[in-house]
Design an enzyme around this catalytic site. Structure first.
Site, PDB file in Angstrom:
ATOM      1  N   CYS A  63      -2.819  -3.967   6.149  1.00 20.67           N
ATOM      2  CA  CYS A  63      -1.357  -4.100   6.300  1.00 20.67           C
ATOM      3  C   CYS A  63      -0.785  -2.897   7.039  1.00 20.67           C
ATOM      4  O   CYS A  63       0.282  -2.387   6.681  1.00 20.67           O
ATOM      5  CB  CYS A  63      -0.662  -4.271   4.952  1.00 20.67           C
ATOM      6  SG  CYS A  63      -1.196  -5.724   4.064  1.00 20.67           S
ATOM      7  N   ASP A  76       7.945   5.790   0.274  1.00 19.92           N
ATOM      8  CA  ASP A  76       7.092   4.724  -0.251  1.00 19.92           C
ATOM      9  C   ASP A  76       5.985   5.378  -1.067  1.00 19.92           C
ATOM     10  O   ASP A  76       5.030   5.921  -0.512  1.00 19.92           O
ATOM     11  CB  ASP A  76       6.540   3.911   0.922  1.00 19.92           C
ATOM     12  CG  ASP A  76       5.469   2.916   0.494  1.00 19.92           C
ATOM     13  OD1 ASP A  76       5.086   2.898  -0.696  1.00 19.92           O
ATOM     14  OD2 ASP A  76       5.014   2.148   1.362  1.00 19.92           O
ATOM     15  N   HIS A 107       2.701   1.328   5.952  1.00 18.48           N
ATOM     16  CA  HIS A 107       2.294  -0.009   5.507  1.00 18.48           C
ATOM     17  C   HIS A 107       3.339  -1.008   6.005  1.00 18.48           C
ATOM     18  O   HIS A 107       4.508  -0.662   6.141  1.00 18.48           O
ATOM     19  CB  HIS A 107       2.242   0.018   3.978  1.00 18.48           C
ATOM     20  CG  HIS A 107       1.689  -1.218   3.334  1.00 18.48           C
ATOM     21  ND1 HIS A 107       2.433  -2.354   3.150  1.00 18.48           N
ATOM     22  CD2 HIS A 107       0.473  -1.475   2.789  1.00 18.48           C
ATOM     23  CE1 HIS A 107       1.699  -3.268   2.522  1.00 18.48           C
ATOM     24  NE2 HIS A 107       0.507  -2.761   2.299  1.00 18.48           N
ATOM     25  N   GLN A 127       1.071   4.635  -3.112  1.00 16.63           N
ATOM     26  CA  GLN A 127      -0.266   5.224  -3.204  1.00 16.63           C
ATOM     27  C   GLN A 127      -0.239   6.622  -3.817  1.00 16.63           C
ATOM     28  O   GLN A 127      -1.296   7.214  -4.023  1.00 16.63           O
ATOM     29  CB  GLN A 127      -0.905   5.289  -1.808  1.00 16.63           C
ATOM     30  CG  GLN A 127      -1.118   3.942  -1.167  1.00 16.63           C
ATOM     31  CD  GLN A 127      -2.196   3.108  -1.857  1.00 16.63           C
ATOM     32  OE1 GLN A 127      -2.980   3.627  -2.654  1.00 16.63           O
ATOM     33  NE2 GLN A 127      -2.211   1.822  -1.570  1.00 16.63           N
TER      34      GLN A 127
HETATM   35  C1  LIG Z   1       1.609   2.420   1.206  1.00  9.75           C
HETATM   36  C2  LIG Z   1       1.924   1.065   0.622  1.00  9.75           C
HETATM   37  N1  LIG Z   1       3.178   0.596   0.663  1.00  9.75           N
HETATM   38  C3  LIG Z   1       3.500  -0.596   0.131  1.00  9.75           C
HETATM   39  C4  LIG Z   1       2.567  -1.400  -0.464  1.00  9.75           C
HETATM   40  C5  LIG Z   1       2.989  -2.727  -1.022  1.00  9.75           C
HETATM   41  O1  LIG Z   1       2.885  -2.739  -2.408  1.00  9.75           O
HETATM   42  P1  LIG Z   1       3.013  -4.113  -3.215  1.00  9.75           P
HETATM   43  O2  LIG Z   1       2.033  -5.066  -2.588  1.00  9.75           O
HETATM   44  O3  LIG Z   1       2.629  -3.759  -4.600  1.00  9.75           O
HETATM   45  O4  LIG Z   1       4.406  -4.572  -3.098  1.00  9.75           O
HETATM   46  C6  LIG Z   1       1.232  -0.945  -0.541  1.00  9.75           C
HETATM   47  C7  LIG Z   1       0.188  -1.736  -1.195  1.00  9.75           C
HETATM   48  O5  LIG Z   1      -0.360  -2.688  -0.681  1.00  9.75           O
HETATM   49  C8  LIG Z   1       0.915   0.311   0.023  1.00  9.75           C
HETATM   50  O6  LIG Z   1      -0.333   0.763  -0.023  1.00  9.75           O
END
Ligand SMILES: Cc1ncc(COP(=O)(O)O)c(C=O)c1O
Ligand SMILES: Cc1ncc(COP(=O)(O)O)c(C=O)c1O
Lengths: 408, 148, 408, 148
Positions: free
Chosen positions: C366, C202, C125, C205
């Site tokens: 993203c 990370d 992401h 998910q």
């Molecule tokens: C794999 C992953 N990493 C990071 C994020 C970012 O999370 P947040 O928008 O809650 O900061 C997301 C969600 O959009 C995600 O799916």
């Protein structure tokens, strides 16, 4: 005017105010710490969670469009409320702390050189001191503080004299969270402009209590907090001049702040989204929009007039308490009263007042340098809002009397 | 499926059989429009003759709304003086904001439903932005303006 | 086992799921974007605002003590939920994005040297790419990505080969938000440890869909997000090894992260508070505590078992749709389905599915580098949760069929 | 005002007339304890004689809870072997967590109400921390542990 202002009418909108503490009706005098929330704010938050929870800006489905409209609608409301010029100049943050740190990391850090200075005042909250110390430590810059008078007013001539060419940024509270001093920020902004020094104003304590007109102030950056403005926790904003937002590199990296990402290079979005990486506090900002509507419905001018009467009443009442020392007697002052009672420690005051239903804060109020200035380790602080009443002030003073008799 | 109003017949028809589709040998103006947020990308090629849009061709990887707009836009602007486009674009923007369709919009009026789909407006704006870029002599443009 | 799991039972707890969209019952398949909230979470947030709104850690009055207990209680709950070792190793953040940026600014930035590398994967992401690019740009380091197979699995041998001495940090998604791949993070952590490379995982998910045991994984940093875990927006956490938290300088400056402040020098608090400057999203974290209780009440093992059955069912159903291309066929996969239908653009898919009541996301999710890998500008994505059902999958496939007939 | 249980008579009495208050000329051990969060600061001076706490004096700028604790603590530990303090401190910590007062706590048991005042516990812990520091030969200590 104040005959027209009936706090009892507004009190009904705040569920907490019906509460009892230790069997006594709650007198909530800790508003400078965080404010209570009207039902419309609670409903706005709940409404999002109940009816249209979705992420913003990422989805084309109905829930997502509804959430995005409400979230971005809150930005429009706040922009109007602060006379921000343009909605694009308002970056949503988790609060004043994040707003100031954003400026520290994205504006100051890349610019500061060894020998540069950041000018603050002796009455700042730690949120307007420590971020500057952190970036100063990394760059060889230093932080210096303009002095205040024993009444707690900024010495403007000294501030002006300290605006030397080494000063690359000035940062001043609009209203002190400890002693209520309202600083002449428009005048300070003119001084800074004439020296070419960008000015950040910490507006945490101003927005809930007086009309803030960003076009009239003329500063470079303005930081505010939603939870003190009767809005949800985890909300706030940074306003900045457009040219700064354009020039500043992004702060957080992540989703929603980019156009395209590749391992060869990434293109960033335009402000404000450039500075809003990741999923924001959607419910919180929707609630903040409702808080702004609510406050506008009452009118900040009326709130300010009522609160200044209440301040005069409370000041008189406190000065009648034997052995009570009041900190801060600025001519232009918000309804914040820091005090100590001879022979009684601030913490005992707060605990014992709480037993009478009165919630005040005790401690250093995140303003150690100001405590050092007054030569005390801590004070007790009563901070009022438009839903507080003379009867509550009376109850507070009666409680103070009891505490004094018990301990002093 | 009864098509939602956004995908009314005329839109679907232009999506399935876009007019003025393809490349234009000997074009005098051209631009690429991209919207990485959506994943639309459009190539527009024009031939201007004494200030008039004499030929118009587009191609690209686009959604139905974007394709239909590019197609309807071509029909509308062919033969027009490039200087006359500004009021037309303003009328189209007003349409997207939910105002009644100005008579001059012609087939583009079919996109008025977009007023109810803020997230999809850029899909229609991409054709316009690419046309403006081509006429202004810019090689590339984008409608990745942030959500508003 | 799944006979025992009745999603209809849990659906009742989610007010949004009773909603209609365009006259059709809502089928919410955008859970990887943000999850819906059960009533107990909404109630926890509302309860704080209605009964005991106060700031935390700063007040000795009753409301303040109640708020602090609830807020810090949420940390205890989350620490148990993730098997964090100690509550002090959990720093509350506004989400995964802030958590990763905290590591980028406080851990990586002071350490990186020109020529150093950060190793990520092709499936990350943007929140796990851009922060590293930002600190790399400031230090002369570079970001490189380990490749994946056409099925969307990380090439572990290639990852291992890329763990050269220049690599100073590795950062890997636990579960891909686009294609659902579950990475073998414990194995990756062992590889990294054996090379002395700290690893950030990370977990955005992963947490909502499988048991996350931080002691078993053995990574250095773990980032998670509350709003995807059925909790409020604006919440998340960073877990880190104790020695990192001790060694890292603070990130934000402000209240609550200090011991003493003076213009001669400032002393910082211990972790986690060292990294939690300012007023946090109190209501949000109290709600997150309630979300954790709720999920524990169901049991992640049961959720995971049910969701993997639902995934198998949905995969079969989608593969029956003519012209449908499914992205990502990892052997170990969460219930996330990215797809395209021939001749239909992802955005048209999402808009038209929404007209049938089905909320899916379309776009690049993203994850531009992953889109580039698949050679498409965008996909549509259905991401499932334990409150989704086979009947909803059927409705989704019927809707897809209609869309296909309309457009293709 | 009927005093809340936290400020029961014995606490108030030790606050108003603290025992072993003042400075101790010829002390063998001493420490300063501060809690900048609260604004408590305590100076403790001891004379040890063959491992026993022969004399104990404290002064400082403290709240009533802190003063009373320092006073009650002095009464309790005077004459004790320094090595015997650990179980006493553990019993006191258990008291703060809400457990029943161990018989050995003596007058310190009066502070059991603190279990209901988490934000005030450090006020009582400061005296203990300063005593431990003095015995360990540390000149300064703090109870500014973060809220838990
Ligand atoms: C794999 C992953 N990493 C990071 C994020 C970012 O999370 P947040 O928008 O809650 O900061 C997301 C969600 O959009 C995600 O799916
Ligand atoms: C003057 C001032 N500045 C900054 C802050 C920090 O605000 P927040 O905690 O909402 O980030 C506060 C509130 O505590 C304040 O009163």
């Amino acid at each position: 005017m104040s005959g027209a202002f009936d706090p009892e009418l507004w009190r009904r909108d705040f569920p907490v105010l019906k509460r009892q503490v230790h069997g006594k009706p709650l007198v909530y005098f800790d508003n400078a710490n965080t404010a209570q929330k009207p039902q419309v704010v609670i409903d706005a938050v709940e409404g999002y969670y109940r009816d249209y929870t979705a992420n913003v800006a990422r989805a084309v489905h109905s829930l997502g469009e509804q959430a995005t409209a409400a979230y971005e609608g809150a930005r429009d409301k706040l922009a109007r409320f602060l006379n921000a010029g343009s909605r694009d100049q308002l970056v949503f943050t988790s609060g004043t702390t994040q707003a100031i740190n954003l400026v520290a990391y994205s504006y100051a850090l890349p610019r500061l050189q060894p020998g540069d200075e950041i000018l603050v005042t002796q009455m700042e909250h730690h949120a307007n001191i420590v971020p500057w110390q952190l970036v100063a430590a990394r760059t060889g810059a230093t932080v210096k503080a303009a002095p205040i008078t024993p009444e707690g007013e900024l010495m403007l001539d000294r501030f002006e004299a300290m605006l030397t060419p080494a000063v690359k940024l000035a940062a001043v509270a609009h209203v002190s969270n400890v002693i209520g001093t309202v600083n002449p920020v428009a005048q300070i902004a003119r001084l800074c402009r004439s020296r070419g020094v960008p000015l950040l104003v910490d507006g945490s304590q101003a927005c809930p209590h007086q009309r803030v007109d960003l076009q009239a102030i003329g500063c470079d950056f303005y930081a505010m907090t939603g939870h003190k403005l009767f809005g949800p926790t985890g909300t706030g904003a940074l306003w900045a001049r457009r040219e700064h937002l354009q020039a500043m590199p992004p702060f957080f990296g992540g989703g929603e702040m980019i156009r395209t990402v590749s391992f060869d290079g990434t293109v960033f979005a335009d402000p404000p989204h450039k500075f809003e990486a990741g999923t924001p506090n959607i419910a919180g900002f929707i609630g903040l929009g409702a808080a702004v509507d609510y406050i506008e419905g009452i009118g900040l001018e009326r709130i300010q007039a009522y609160e200044s009467e209440l301040l005069a009443y409370a000041t008189d009442a406190l000065l009648g308490v034997p052995g009570l020392r009041l900190f801060g007697r600025a001519a232009h002052k918000a309804a914040v009263l820091s005090f100590l009672v001879e022979g009684v420690h601030a913490h005992d005051l707060a605990t014992l007042l709480d037993h009478e239903g009165v919630a005040v804060r005790s401690g250093h109020h995140c303003a150690h340098p100001l405590m050092q200035f007054f030569g005390v380790p801590a004070t007790a602080r009563a901070s009022l809002a438009f839903y507080n009443t003379r009867e509550e002030v009376d109850a507070f003073v009666r409680a103070l009397d009891k505490v004094r008799k018990l301990l002093a | 499926m009864s098509a939602p109003a956004l995908y009314r017949d005329i839109v679907l028809e232009h999506h399935r059989a876009p007019r003025n589709h393809g490349a234009l040998a000997g074009h005098t103006h051209a631009a690429d429009g991209v919207n990485a947020l959506c994943g639309d990308s459009l190539r527009l090629e024009l031939r201007l003759d004494a200030g008039r849009i004499a030929e118009y061709r587009f191609r690209g990887e686009c959604c139905a709304i974007c394709t239909a707009t590019a197609s309807l836009l071509g029909e509308r602007v062919l033969g027009l003086d490039a200087a006359a486009l500004a009021p037309l674009q303003q009328a189209f923007e007003a349409l997207l904001r939910g105002e009644a369709a100005a008579p001059g919009l012609g087939g583009l009026a079919a996109l008025g439903e977009l007023a109810r789909y803020p997230a999809r407006r850029k899909c229609a704006q991409l054709a316009w932005a690419t046309l403006s870029a081509a006429l202004a002599g810019q090689a590339r443009t984008t409608t990745e303006k942030d959500p508003a």
